[in-house]
Write a protein that holds these residues in place. Structure first.
Motif, PDB file in Angstrom:
ATOM      1  N   GLN A 143      26.546  37.358 -21.524  1.00  0.00           N
ATOM      2  CA  GLN A 143      27.419  36.265 -21.929  1.00  0.00           C
ATOM      3  C   GLN A 143      26.654  34.953 -21.947  1.00  0.00           C
ATOM      4  O   GLN A 143      25.757  34.720 -21.125  1.00  0.00           O
ATOM      5  CB  GLN A 143      28.608  36.157 -20.973  1.00  0.00           C
ATOM      6  CG  GLN A 143      29.476  37.409 -20.942  1.00  0.00           C
ATOM      7  CD  GLN A 143      30.618  37.301 -19.958  1.00  0.00           C
ATOM      8  OE1 GLN A 143      30.692  36.356 -19.178  1.00  0.00           O
ATOM      9  NE2 GLN A 143      31.511  38.270 -19.985  1.00  0.00           N
ATOM     10  N   ALA A 144      27.034  34.078 -22.904  1.00  0.00           N
ATOM     11  CA  ALA A 144      26.350  32.794 -23.053  1.00  0.00           C
ATOM     12  C   ALA A 144      26.457  31.964 -21.779  1.00  0.00           C
ATOM     13  O   ALA A 144      25.500  31.294 -21.372  1.00  0.00           O
ATOM     14  CB  ALA A 144      26.931  32.029 -24.239  1.00  0.00           C
ATOM     15  N   GLY A 145      27.601  32.016 -21.128  1.00  0.00           N
ATOM     16  CA  GLY A 145      27.775  31.243 -19.902  1.00  0.00           C
ATOM     17  C   GLY A 145      26.861  31.718 -18.786  1.00  0.00           C
ATOM     18  O   GLY A 145      26.332  30.914 -18.012  1.00  0.00           O
ATOM     19  N   GLN A 146      26.653  33.025 -18.698  1.00  0.00           N
ATOM     20  CA  GLN A 146      25.747  33.575 -17.691  1.00  0.00           C
ATOM     21  C   GLN A 146      24.318  33.108 -17.947  1.00  0.00           C
ATOM     22  O   GLN A 146      23.602  32.713 -17.019  1.00  0.00           O
ATOM     23  CB  GLN A 146      25.821  35.100 -17.723  1.00  0.00           C
ATOM     24  CG  GLN A 146      24.979  35.806 -16.676  1.00  0.00           C
ATOM     25  CD  GLN A 146      25.010  37.317 -16.840  1.00  0.00           C
ATOM     26  OE1 GLN A 146      25.509  37.841 -17.843  1.00  0.00           O
ATOM     27  NE2 GLN A 146      24.480  38.028 -15.856  1.00  0.00           N
ATOM     28  N   ALA A 147      23.889  33.150 -19.218  1.00  0.00           N
ATOM     29  CA  ALA A 147      22.541  32.690 -19.566  1.00  0.00           C
ATOM     30  C   ALA A 147      22.389  31.205 -19.281  1.00  0.00           C
ATOM     31  O   ALA A 147      21.352  30.761 -18.761  1.00  0.00           O
ATOM     32  CB  ALA A 147      22.257  32.985 -21.036  1.00  0.00           C
ATOM     33  N   LEU A 181      22.128  30.530 -15.449  1.00  0.00           N
ATOM     34  CA  LEU A 181      20.833  30.933 -14.916  1.00  0.00           C
ATOM     35  C   LEU A 181      19.741  29.973 -15.386  1.00  0.00           C
ATOM     36  O   LEU A 181      18.852  29.614 -14.605  1.00  0.00           O
ATOM     37  CB  LEU A 181      20.510  32.366 -15.347  1.00  0.00           C
ATOM     38  CG  LEU A 181      19.216  32.981 -14.818  1.00  0.00           C
ATOM     39  CD1 LEU A 181      19.165  32.931 -13.298  1.00  0.00           C
ATOM     40  CD2 LEU A 181      19.079  34.425 -15.312  1.00  0.00           C
ATOM     41  N   SER A 182      19.813  29.543 -16.636  1.00  0.00           N
ATOM     42  CA  SER A 182      18.843  28.568 -17.152  1.00  0.00           C
ATOM     43  C   SER A 182      18.882  27.288 -16.337  1.00  0.00           C
ATOM     44  O   SER A 182      17.833  26.750 -15.936  1.00  0.00           O
ATOM     45  CB  SER A 182      19.147  28.248 -18.623  1.00  0.00           C
ATOM     46  OG  SER A 182      19.045  29.387 -19.440  1.00  0.00           O
ATOM     47  N   GLU A 183      20.080  26.795 -16.099  1.00  0.00           N
ATOM     48  CA  GLU A 183      20.228  25.530 -15.369  1.00  0.00           C
ATOM     49  C   GLU A 183      19.764  25.664 -13.929  1.00  0.00           C
ATOM     50  O   GLU A 183      19.107  24.762 -13.391  1.00  0.00           O
ATOM     51  CB  GLU A 183      21.688  25.073 -15.428  1.00  0.00           C
ATOM     52  CG  GLU A 183      22.131  24.659 -16.833  1.00  0.00           C
ATOM     53  CD  GLU A 183      23.614  24.322 -16.905  1.00  0.00           C
ATOM     54  OE1 GLU A 183      24.323  24.550 -15.883  1.00  0.00           O
ATOM     55  OE2 GLU A 183      24.072  23.849 -17.956  1.00  0.00           O
ATOM     56  N   HIS A 227      14.742  28.479 -20.409  1.00  0.00           N
ATOM     57  CA  HIS A 227      15.725  28.951 -21.386  1.00  0.00           C
ATOM     58  C   HIS A 227      15.860  30.457 -21.245  1.00  0.00           C
ATOM     59  O   HIS A 227      14.905  31.207 -21.493  1.00  0.00           O
ATOM     60  CB  HIS A 227      15.281  28.587 -22.803  1.00  0.00           C
ATOM     61  CG  HIS A 227      16.227  29.035 -23.871  1.00  0.00           C
ATOM     62  ND1 HIS A 227      17.533  28.614 -23.938  1.00  0.00           N
ATOM     63  CD2 HIS A 227      16.045  29.884 -24.923  1.00  0.00           C
ATOM     64  CE1 HIS A 227      18.127  29.164 -24.975  1.00  0.00           C
ATOM     65  NE2 HIS A 227      17.252  29.944 -25.587  1.00  0.00           N
ATOM     66  N   VAL A 228      17.047  30.925 -20.829  1.00  0.00           N
ATOM     67  CA  VAL A 228      17.303  32.348 -20.607  1.00  0.00           C
ATOM     68  C   VAL A 228      18.161  32.897 -21.737  1.00  0.00           C
ATOM     69  O   VAL A 228      19.142  32.274 -22.143  1.00  0.00           O
ATOM     70  CB  VAL A 228      18.015  32.574 -19.256  1.00  0.00           C
ATOM     71  CG1 VAL A 228      18.323  34.055 -19.048  1.00  0.00           C
ATOM     72  CG2 VAL A 228      17.171  32.040 -18.109  1.00  0.00           C
ATOM     73  N   THR A 229      17.778  34.056 -22.232  1.00  0.00           N
ATOM     74  CA  THR A 229      18.586  34.791 -23.198  1.00  0.00           C
ATOM     75  C   THR A 229      18.641  36.254 -22.764  1.00  0.00           C
ATOM     76  O   THR A 229      17.948  36.668 -21.839  1.00  0.00           O
ATOM     77  CB  THR A 229      17.975  34.741 -24.617  1.00  0.00           C
ATOM     78  OG1 THR A 229      16.744  35.483 -24.630  1.00  0.00           O
ATOM     79  CG2 THR A 229      17.709  33.313 -25.048  1.00  0.00           C
TER      80      THR A 229
END
Length: 303
Positions: A84-88, A91-93, A104-106
């Protein structure tokens, strides 16, 4: 993903020039590969341990150590289990805050696609421990698969290994659908009888190596054993299905196949016949670095 694939650069391939020292991390069930992209040149970094956002305790700490050791100006991570975009974003933040380096996590399929086509439109199908596809047509993106070894990941190494054990059990029980060669190959590859293997798989299901290790033995056996060939071809067809469902959503995009399962000719040949697939231009580590560099450029330009 973190599976053997193309070299970081291939032949006269020219990578986009991006300022700074950009770290590319490709995590996966067999290990974590790391590169540093600087002035269009790729340098390998020490590998990290296996990681999956859904299965690995403390994976964020491992990532933090890799990033801090590299002295990078930005870092990109392709991470299995990130759906999910929110999870990425979270984690990025968190990693950006902890390391002082923009991160930047994907999902790992996104970094594989970026590497396969150097950021251009296309569909990348990953076939490592699990399986997943990611596509982008220049405007819209789509994903398919990646549902984990309990609910999906058809065509991946775990799926192949599980199919092999099932075939071995069917032969041992005197039922159809197995073969003596598969039965022997499973016992030789695992170094134990089927009863012991069943016990270990059932009591420690998250330790997937016991079954993923069987995939190369089964694909090699496919040349001489019809039942093993059926397993290999069905795996290729599952992987082709992932590509086709993305194409139905996004249009007739080119397809690339990435991951160690595609190193088996029987699977690659069938997959390529069904999809017209090509080998990736660059590895998922490079894709992760490219995505991070693009993100960093957008921040600098106020995007």
């Amino acid at each position: 993903m973190s599976q053997p694939g193309p070299t970081a650069t291939s032949g006269n391939l020219t990578l986009p020039h991006m300022p700074g020292r950009i770290l590319g991390i490709d995590a996966g069930g067999s290990g974590t590969r790391v590169i540093l992209l600087q002035n269009g040149t790729v340098a390998r970094r020490p590998d990290g341990p296996p990681m999956n956002a859904l299965l690995t305790d403390g994976f964020a700490g491992h990532l933090r150590q890799i990033i801090e050791a590299a002295d990078a100006t930005a870092a990109g991570i392709g991470m299995p289990g990130v759906r999910q975009a929110g999870q990425a974003r979270d984690l990025s933040e968190a990693l950006t805050r902890q390391t002082g380096c923009p991160v930047h996590v994907t999902g790992d399929a996104d970094s594989a696609r970026a590497g396969a086509f150097l950021g251009a439109p296309g569909v990348a199908v990953i076939a490592g421990t699990g399986s997943m596809a990611s596509g982008w047509n220049g405007e819209s993106s789509a994903r398919a698969g990646g549902h984990g070894f309990l609910l999906g990941d058809e065509g991946g190494a775990y799926w192949i290994g599980r199919a092999a054990v099932r075939a071995a059990l069917r032969w041992e029980d005197g039922m159809g659908g197995g073969s003596e060669r598969i039965h022997r190959a499973v016992i030789q590859a695992t170094g134990q009888g089927l009863d012991a293997l069943i016990s270990e798989v059932c009591t420690r299901p998250a330790e997937r190596d016991r079954l993923t290790a069987l995939a190369p033995a089964i694909t090699a056996l496919a040349a001489e054993d019809p039942e093993a060939r059926k397993i290999a071809l069905r795996a290729a067809e599952h992987l082709a299905d992932l590509a086709e469902v993305i194409r139905r959503r996004l249009g007739p995009l080119p397809v690339a196949g990435a991951g160690r399962v595609f190193s088996a000719p029987v699977i690659w040949d069938r997959f390529a016949d069904l999809t017209g697939a090509v080998r990736p231009l660059a590895a998922a580590t490079v894709g992760a670095a490219l995505l991070a560099g693009q993100q960093a450029g957008q921040r600098v330009n106020g995007g």
